[in-house]
Scaffold this motif. Structure first.
Motif: not given
Length: 368
Positions: A115-137
């Motif tokens: 699954x994909x999660x879209x967000x702006x960047x640069x933004x909150x640096x925890x976003x990629x950690x949470x998304x990728x830990x869940x197995x999403x892209x």
């Protein structure tokens, strides 16, 4: 019995080994004759209101587990916000609440797709950690030159695989806040099966025309979830208490993945006490907003061009001079948050700290 012999070190699953490391704001270093100040973590220098400290001191049940789902806090929030208690799910800070949403709605599937999660960047640096830990892209969309979300580009990034879309407002670390009208127009174009998360960790500090009314959007759009926290405006960062607000089509799934007892008794008692003294909280926020505006005006007078600051921080787009400025701040006993090659985020802190930061900006040679 078959015995296996496997040489080598213990390793995590591949997605974990590829995760970016979260870099927390560092404490200041001592400098002779100067009081050190930490301006690197967007903490509230005023702390909680006095009633919170008194309420925490009266807690005598530390040997008992807290309420499993922070029932008292949810009831208090429901009354203050005029929402259903079933629409609120508590978490360990707004980041914990976000983790619940991502775990419930985005990840890897049985056919091997992500699954994909879209967000702006640069933004909150925890976003990629949470998304990728869940197995999403994660699908990142660069912010505009002024640090704002590029909403049109975010719409263009939506695919059949998109499950969640994150809006951070005010955006951390760049500072601008989204306007209500632009988000209303944006939501009308987002597919109704995409969960749109409005991350409002700093919403109490916003002072703009057409401010975002996220609760109105959640009431109108069943796919909208709102994130809030007691860490910033309420000065309760150490207690880690936040929550999401969404319709029950969303929250019923969040309760499945939410860890029980995630909000401690102390955190729940403190948050409730703070809710009962909102006028005092707002007074403290107003004083920080006044300081933020003073700092922003001083930087503009000194020749700096910075994005609109609507949180409790300012953003200096220093590019390759980021590390140099952070070092210069350190020599002044100021800890700031540098993002290598991009810029420096500086929290609005004590008046003396803000004055020292302003003076540094007046004398620092920035080559745009």
């Amino acid at each position: 019995m078959t015995m296996f012999s496997r040489a080598g070190s213990i390793t995590p699953r591949e997605s974990v080994s590829l995760l970016p490391a979260y870099a927390a704001g560092k404490p200041p270093k001592a400098a002779e004759g100067l009081t050190p100040y930490k301006l690197s973590s967007n903490e509230n220098p005023l702390g909680p209101v006095p009633a919170v400290v008194q309420a925490m001191a009266a807690v005598d049940t530390l040997h008992r587990y807290p309420h499993p789902n922070a029932e008292n806090l949810r009831a208090g929030l429901a009354q203050v916000l005029d929402v259903s208690v079933e629409d609120i799910v508590a978490g360990t800070g707004s980041l914990g609440a976000l983790t619940q949403i991502i775990n419930a709605f985005a990840g890897s599937n049985s056919d091997g797709s992500q699954d994909e999660v879209i967000y702006a960047w640069r933004s909150f640096e925890a976003y990629p950690i949470v998304v990728r830990t869940a197995g999403a892209k994660d699908v990142t969309v660069p912010v505009l030159q002024d640090g704002r979300h590029d909403l049109e580009a975010m719409l263009a990034a939506i695919t059949e695989q998109t499950k969640v879309l994150l809006l951070c407002t005010p955006n951390n670390p760049t500072g601008p806040a989204l306007r209500h009208s632009e988000v209303e127009t944006f939501l009308a174009k987002v597919p109704s099966d995409v969960v749109v998360v409005i991350d409002e960790a700093y919403q109490e500090f916003v002072r703009t025309e057409d401010p975002l009314d996220a609760l109105a959007l959640y009431r109108k759009h069943p796919n909208v979830a709102v994130l809030r926290t007691f860490s910033k405006a309420h000065g309760l960062a150490a207690l880690r208490v936040g929550y999401s607000i969404a319709g029950q089509e969303i929250t019923r799934h969040l309760r499945v993945v939410a860890a029980p007892f995630s909000v401690s008794t102390l955190a729940e008692v403190a948050a409730l006490a703070s809710l009962e003294h909102l006028s005092e909280v707002h007074e403290r926020v107003d004083s920080l907003v006044a300081e933020r505006d003073r700092v922003s005006a001083a930087l503009a007078e000194a020749g700096w061009t910075i994005p609109e600051a609507q949180g409790n921080f300012v953003w200096l787009p220093l590019g390759e001079q980021t590390a140099d400025f952070a070092e210069a701040a350190g020599l002044q006993a100021l800890a700031v948050r540098g993002f290598p090659g991009e810029g420096v985020r500086v929290t609005i802190g004590e008046v003396e700290a803000n004055d020292r930061f302003i003076e540094l900006c007046r004398t620092y040679r920035f080559e745009a």
